[in-house]
Design an enzyme around this catalytic site. Structure first.
Site, PDB file in Angstrom:
ATOM      1  N   ASN A   9      -0.024  -2.944   2.403  1.00  0.00           N
ATOM      2  CA  ASN A   9       1.382  -3.291   2.195  1.00  0.00           C
ATOM      3  C   ASN A   9       1.880  -3.926   3.487  1.00  0.00           C
ATOM      4  OD1 ASN A   9       4.107  -3.438   1.718  1.00  0.00           O
ATOM      5  ND2 ASN A   9       4.463  -1.219   1.806  1.00  0.00           N
ATOM      6  N   LYS A  11       4.631  -5.282   4.072  1.00  0.00           N
ATOM      7  CA  LYS A  11       6.089  -5.151   4.242  1.00  0.00           C
ATOM      8  C   LYS A  11       6.680  -6.509   4.674  1.00  0.00           C
ATOM      9  CE  LYS A  11       5.362  -0.377   5.465  1.00  0.00           C
ATOM     10  NZ  LYS A  11       6.001   0.873   5.832  1.00  0.00           N
ATOM     11  N   HIS A  96       8.564   1.739  -3.765  1.00  0.00           N
ATOM     12  CA  HIS A  96       8.268   2.142  -2.387  1.00  0.00           C
ATOM     13  C   HIS A  96       9.493   2.864  -1.814  1.00  0.00           C
ATOM     14  CE1 HIS A  96       7.384   1.977   1.868  1.00  0.00           C
ATOM     15  NE2 HIS A  96       6.119   1.779   1.527  1.00  0.00           N
ATOM     16  N   GLU A  98      10.941   2.699   0.901  1.00  0.00           N
ATOM     17  CA  GLU A  98      11.895   1.832   1.602  1.00  0.00           C
ATOM     18  C   GLU A  98      12.813   1.121   0.596  1.00  0.00           C
ATOM     19  OE1 GLU A  98       8.939  -0.251   3.927  1.00  0.00           O
ATOM     20  OE2 GLU A  98       8.519   1.635   4.968  1.00  0.00           O
ATOM     21  N   GLU A 168       3.190   8.924  -1.369  1.00  0.00           N
ATOM     22  CA  GLU A 168       3.526   8.602   0.016  1.00  0.00           C
ATOM     23  C   GLU A 168       4.615   9.545   0.502  1.00  0.00           C
ATOM     24  OE1 GLU A 168       2.399   4.324   1.013  1.00  0.00           O
ATOM     25  OE2 GLU A 168       4.380   4.223   0.130  1.00  0.00           O
ATOM     26  N   GLY A 174       4.888   5.230   8.467  1.00  0.00           N
ATOM     27  CA  GLY A 174       5.249   4.516   9.692  1.00  0.00           C
ATOM     28  C   GLY A 174       5.569   5.437  10.864  1.00  0.00           C
ATOM     29  N   SER A 214       0.755   6.568   7.261  1.00  0.00           N
ATOM     30  CA  SER A 214       0.019   6.593   8.533  1.00  0.00           C
ATOM     31  C   SER A 214      -1.480   6.808   8.348  1.00  0.00           C
ATOM     32  CB  SER A 214       0.615   7.645   9.483  1.00  0.00           C
ATOM     33  OG  SER A 214       1.958   7.330   9.772  1.00  0.00           O
TER      34      SER A 214
HETATM   35  C1  PEP Z   1       3.515   2.123   3.417  1.00  0.00           C
HETATM   36  O1  PEP Z   1       4.428   1.420   3.791  1.00  0.00           O
HETATM   37  O2  PEP Z   1       3.244   2.164   2.222  1.00  0.00           O
HETATM   38  C2  PEP Z   1       2.792   2.908   4.416  1.00  0.00           C
HETATM   39  C3  PEP Z   1       1.967   3.830   4.016  1.00  0.00           C
HETATM   40  O3  PEP Z   1       3.028   2.609   5.741  1.00  0.00           O
HETATM   41  P1  PEP Z   1       2.215   3.163   7.022  1.00  0.00           P
HETATM   42  O4  PEP Z   1       0.757   3.101   6.676  1.00  0.00           O
HETATM   43  O5  PEP Z   1       2.587   2.246   8.129  1.00  0.00           O
HETATM   44  O6  PEP Z   1       2.659   4.575   7.244  1.00  0.00           O
END
Ligand code: PEP
Length: 251
Positions: A9, A11, A96, A98, A168, A174, A214
């Site tokens: 992803n 973003k 997601h 976000e 998630e 993040g 992460s």
């Molecule tokens: C994501 O945005 O779906 C995500 C898992 O981000 P990160 O791996 O940076 O935590």
């Protein structure tokens, strides 16, 4: 058997030139390689058409990070599922955290997006997960079950069979704070049980459930070794081939 998947992803990162360069580098790195998972890159909308000229759709597939909850018309700034599909993309991330947190996407809106994605032959990668306060209150199962129920459980078993889930935990996205392997497995097993209760074991066992938050080259192998973790949705570590490739190779 269900598919193992590693999806990046991106973003809101990468200019068109940077994004196409990254897609080329990844495609070159995976061409002719034996890999034990599907690899998907989910780029910003404006990259999609160019990226679909680059990826072979086999060792690397492409997807969007969102689509509209409307078919077409006077919705300035929106991009429809049909438009995404017309670029050659096959996947779309929906829900997601976000999008839920910053753009007010509710389960009711997401239900519409899922429907339109499926009508346009896009595979939704449907994200679910609790925030830190919910985990600290021990409410993570309740929260995740509600997101799945309200966002997806209107689907027929046949349509549900086309969904990929991504668990998630929002506190892990993040932040560099990954869920432990045991926490991931516990939640993924709970999700699968929730699917068994609604659609039966055959559908539940065919559904890929990815972990996101992460995930990186140092923890991917352990996370993916869990029986109910079928891969990862990768944010930060998908932005460079040398960070992403070892996650793909963790399978
Ligand atoms: C994501 O945005 O779906 C995500 C898992 O981000 P990160 O791996 O940076 O935590």
């Amino acid at each position: 058997m269900r598919k193992n998947i590693v999806a990046g992803n991106w973003k809101m990162n990468k200019t068109l030139q940077e994004g196409t360069a990254l897609a080329k580098e990844l495609q070159a790195a995976l061409t002719g390689k034996v890999i034990n998972c599907d690899v998907i890159i989910c780029s910003p909308f404006i990259h999609l058409a160019s990226i679909n000229e680059i990826v072979d759709g086999k060792s690397v597939k492409s997807g969007a990070q969102n689509c509209a909850d409307k078919v077409s018309g006077a919705y300035t700034g929106e991009v429809s599922a049909a438009m995404v599909a017309s670029t050659g993309a096959k996947y779309v991330i929906l829900g997601h955290s976000e999008r839920r947190a910053y753009y007010g996407e509710t389960n009711a809106i997401l239900k519409e997006k899922v429907k339109l994605a499926l009508e346009n032959n896009l595979t939704p990668i449907f994200c679910i997960g609790e925030v830190l306060a919910e985990r600290e209150a021990g409410k993570q199962n309740e929260v995740v079950k509600k997101q799945i129920t309200e966002g997806l459980f209107d689907l027929s078993a046949e349509d549900f069979g086309k969904i990929v889930l991504a668990y998630e935990p929002v506190w892990a996205i993040g932040t560099g704070k990954t869920a432990t392997s045991a926490q991931a497995q516990e939640m993924h097993a709970f999700i699968r049980q929730t699917l068994v209760a609604k659609y039966g074991a055959a559908v539940a066992n065919e559904t890929s459930i990815l972990y996101g938050g992460s995930c990186n080259k140092d923890n991917a192998k352990e996370l993916f070794s869990n029986p109910d973790v079928d891969g990862g949705l990768i944010g930060g570590a998908s932005l460079k081939v040398d960070a992403f490739l070892p996650i793909v190779e963790a399978f």
